[in-house]
Design an enzyme around this catalytic site. Structure first.
Site, mmCIF file in Angstrom:
data_model
loop_
_atom_site.group_PDB
_atom_site.id
_atom_site.type_symbol
_atom_site.label_atom_id
_atom_site.label_comp_id
_atom_site.label_asym_id
_atom_site.label_seq_id
_atom_site.Cartn_x
_atom_site.Cartn_y
_atom_site.Cartn_z
ATOM 1 N N HIS A 258 19.359 64.172 43.376
ATOM 2 C CA HIS A 258 18.465 63.474 42.454
ATOM 3 C C HIS A 258 17.104 64.161 42.392
ATOM 4 C CE1 HIS A 258 16.028 59.702 41.347
ATOM 5 N NE2 HIS A 258 16.798 59.963 40.314
ATOM 6 N N GLU B 234 20.558 66.670 39.388
ATOM 7 C CA GLU B 234 20.158 65.737 38.334
ATOM 8 C C GLU B 234 18.682 65.979 38.080
ATOM 9 O OE1 GLU B 234 18.175 62.051 36.844
ATOM 10 O OE2 GLU B 234 17.857 63.131 38.726
ATOM 11 N N ASP C 88 15.201 65.468 34.926
ATOM 12 C CA ASP C 88 14.662 64.693 33.812
ATOM 13 C C ASP C 88 13.949 65.612 32.830
ATOM 14 O OD1 ASP C 88 14.989 61.920 35.222
ATOM 15 O OD2 ASP C 88 13.888 63.148 36.653
ATOM 16 N N HIS D 52 9.704 63.477 35.669
ATOM 17 C CA HIS D 52 10.297 62.139 35.594
ATOM 18 C C HIS D 52 9.384 61.106 34.951
ATOM 19 C CE1 HIS D 52 11.170 58.048 37.111
ATOM 20 N NE2 HIS D 52 12.411 58.398 36.854
#
Length: 291
Positions: free
Chosen positions: A44, A71, A73, A86
């Site tokens: 993450h 992962e 953003d 993020h």
């Protein structure tokens, strides 16, 4: 007496209609081939901690070196650059007031991530760094829940990417854009218990929490906060009836990952913060050995 039966019949009809509507609203896309993503572990925002900021080049390099997927953003600057970040605001990561979308990329490069030498990276730079690393790309809605230009730019950037990738978003509108324009790309609906999500009405939070946007976005997978599923009846019903591909976010440590594996097929894990008195790389290797 007949009048009472009539009222009961009407109420029963309304209840049945609402139940059927509910089933239609939470129905995702039919199950597709997601074998490229099945059973994977995604870090993450990369492998980050006290010395390694989230969504930084260093965090992504560490995840790649350890053999994990990533992962991340994506959102857009004032001058249209795609960056990996993020939060909608810069305060937590950069110590500056203001929203990222109100800054040019050149202005953002004057800031550091958590006081380190790391800067907010361009999406293209991160893709080049990751090489063939498996990727889950979250498209943020901070530029607008219907900012389809952002989706288009992300798609264009991903055309050069050599690894397996899928996209996800909290916005059903953004997920639907991929359904209409690039249905070949595996797309996912992000959700969690949004009861206390600021800046949104209680009705919107209720609808998103219970996946009522599925009928519109037709996601190929559901990415849900694994800690919220016990009370998320919309998620539970969707999973029970339609058997969608489900991704958990974000369990921490071995015990939580094992718990999440009971209900999800793929994991986006959150690393525990790195120790401040250990070498960064050694700390990463030590903690990842638990997984």
């Amino acid at each position: 007496m007949n009048g009472m039966f009539t009222v009961i019949a009407i109420l029963a009809g309304v209840v049945i209609l609402l139940l059927l509507l509910n089933l239609v609203m939470i129905k995702p896309n039919k199950r597709r081939d997601v074998s490229k993503f099945f059973g994977k572990r995604y870090a993450h925002r990369g492998l980050h901690g006290s010395k390694v900021p989230e969504n930084s080049k260093q965090a992504f390099a560490l995840a790649r070196e350890q053999g994990y997927g990533v992962e991340l953003d994506v959102q857009m600057t004032k001058d249209g650059k795609l960056v990996v970040f993020h939060d909608g605001t810069l305060k937590r990561m950069c110590g500056v007031d203001g929203k990222l979308r109100d800054f040019d990329y050149a202005e953002l490069q004057k800031l550091s991530l958590k006081g380190t030498e790391e800067k907010i990276p361009l999406f293209e730079e991160v893709l080049e760094l990751l090489g063939e690393t498996d990727l889950v790309c979250e498209i943020k809605s901070d530029n607008g829940i219907r900012n389809y230009g952002l989706c288009r730019r992300v798609y264009e950037a991903l055309q050069k990417y050599q690894g397996n990738y899928c996209i996800e978003s909290f916005s059903p509108f953004l997920v639907r854009w991929w359904k209409l324009n690039h249905p070949e790309v595996i797309r996912g609906q992000l959700s969690c218990n949004m009861k206390y999500e600021p800046g949104q009405s209680a009705l919107v939070n209720f609808l998103l929490t219970n996946l009522y946007g599925n009928f519109y976005a037709k996601p190929d997978f559901i990415a849900y906060n694994f800690k919220d599923t016990k009370k998320a009846w919309g998620y539970r019903l969707c999973k029970k009836l339609y058997h969608p591909f489900c991704i958990a976010w974000t369990p921490r440590g071995k015990d939580e990952i094992e718990l999440a594996k009971k209900d999800f097929e793929t994991i986006i894990f959150e690393k525990e913060p790195l120790s401040t008195h250990h070498d960064t790389n050694c700390s990463v290797a030590l903690q990842l050995s638990q997984f």
